[in-house]
Motif scaffolding. Sequence first.
Motif, PDB file in Angstrom:
ATOM      1  N   MET A  35       2.918  -1.606   1.728  1.00 19.33           N
ATOM      2  CA  MET A  35       3.339  -1.496   3.130  1.00 19.33           C
ATOM      3  C   MET A  35       3.316  -2.874   3.799  1.00 19.33           C
ATOM      4  O   MET A  35       4.233  -3.225   4.541  1.00 19.33           O
ATOM      5  CB  MET A  35       2.440  -0.516   3.875  1.00 19.33           C
ATOM      6  N   ARG A  36       2.264  -3.629   3.537  1.00 18.93           N
ATOM      7  CA  ARG A  36       2.158  -4.970   4.125  1.00 18.93           C
ATOM      8  C   ARG A  36       3.287  -5.880   3.632  1.00 18.93           C
ATOM      9  O   ARG A  36       3.877  -6.630   4.414  1.00 18.93           O
ATOM     10  CB  ARG A  36       0.814  -5.610   3.777  1.00 18.93           C
ATOM     11  N   VAL A  39       6.936  -4.027   4.884  1.00 19.37           N
ATOM     12  CA  VAL A  39       7.148  -3.740   6.304  1.00 19.37           C
ATOM     13  C   VAL A  39       6.325  -4.660   7.210  1.00 19.37           C
ATOM     14  O   VAL A  39       6.628  -4.825   8.375  1.00 19.37           O
ATOM     15  CB  VAL A  39       6.820  -2.251   6.609  1.00 19.37           C
ATOM     16  N   LEU A  41       3.136  -4.086   7.864  1.00 16.22           N
ATOM     17  CA  LEU A  41       2.216  -3.227   8.607  1.00 16.22           C
ATOM     18  C   LEU A  41       1.197  -2.641   7.643  1.00 16.22           C
ATOM     19  O   LEU A  41       1.565  -2.099   6.606  1.00 16.22           O
ATOM     20  CB  LEU A  41       3.009  -2.094   9.276  1.00 16.22           C
ATOM     21  N   THR A  46      -0.589   1.709  10.514  1.00 18.40           N
ATOM     22  CA  THR A  46       0.354   2.818  10.391  1.00 18.40           C
ATOM     23  C   THR A  46      -0.290   4.120  10.858  1.00 18.40           C
ATOM     24  O   THR A  46       0.350   4.921  11.532  1.00 18.40           O
ATOM     25  CB  THR A  46       0.844   2.945   8.939  1.00 18.40           C
ATOM     26  N   THR A 110       9.518   1.156  13.052  1.00 17.47           N
ATOM     27  CA  THR A 110       8.606   0.532  12.091  1.00 17.47           C
ATOM     28  C   THR A 110       7.773   1.581  11.384  1.00 17.47           C
ATOM     29  O   THR A 110       7.524   1.477  10.172  1.00 17.47           O
ATOM     30  CB  THR A 110       7.710  -0.499  12.797  1.00 17.47           C
ATOM     31  N   ALA A 114       7.415   2.108   7.416  1.00 16.60           N
ATOM     32  CA  ALA A 114       6.092   2.054   6.781  1.00 16.60           C
ATOM     33  C   ALA A 114       5.814   3.335   6.000  1.00 16.60           C
ATOM     34  O   ALA A 114       5.289   3.288   4.876  1.00 16.60           O
ATOM     35  CB  ALA A 114       5.016   1.826   7.835  1.00 16.60           C
TER      36      ALA A 114
END
Length: 151
Positions: A35-36, A39, A41, A46, A110, A114
């Motif tokens: 995810m990092r 995206v 995030l 999230t 976003t 995510a």
Amino acid sequence: MSEHAAITAETGPEQVGLTFLTVAYGLRGAVDRHMRSTVGLSLSRTKVLQALAAHGTLHQAQLADALGQAPRSVTQIVEGLERLGLVSRADDADDRRRKTVSLTAAGSTTLAAAEEAGAHVLREIFGSLDPQQMKTMRSSLARLGTALTTE
């Protein structure tokens, strides 16, 4: 014999439980890293966006309760999300000492990205199970969930 094989060779509840915790920790890390990297995030950020999407505008204390986290921890996450334009904070109309937190349009976009990034990792990892293993896993996790709620 690898460390993982040595851990899983024992079949008592304690050993299986420890193996489960180890795998769950690794799975969480894999989801968070993906995810990092895709995206930008983290999984914890999230989760804040997911809570706001599910519950709508919340006071920061309500948000902390919904997440099962300390208010101070949530405040720091919310401040970071606000700097990114993913949430907005406002004074409460009835009590100016309290802040309400809302998901922004950018936050919704976003969040969707995510969640897809996290789902990608889960599909990849759990996709390694055959249908019978998946059915057994689902059943086992449901039973464990029930055991947790009866304690």
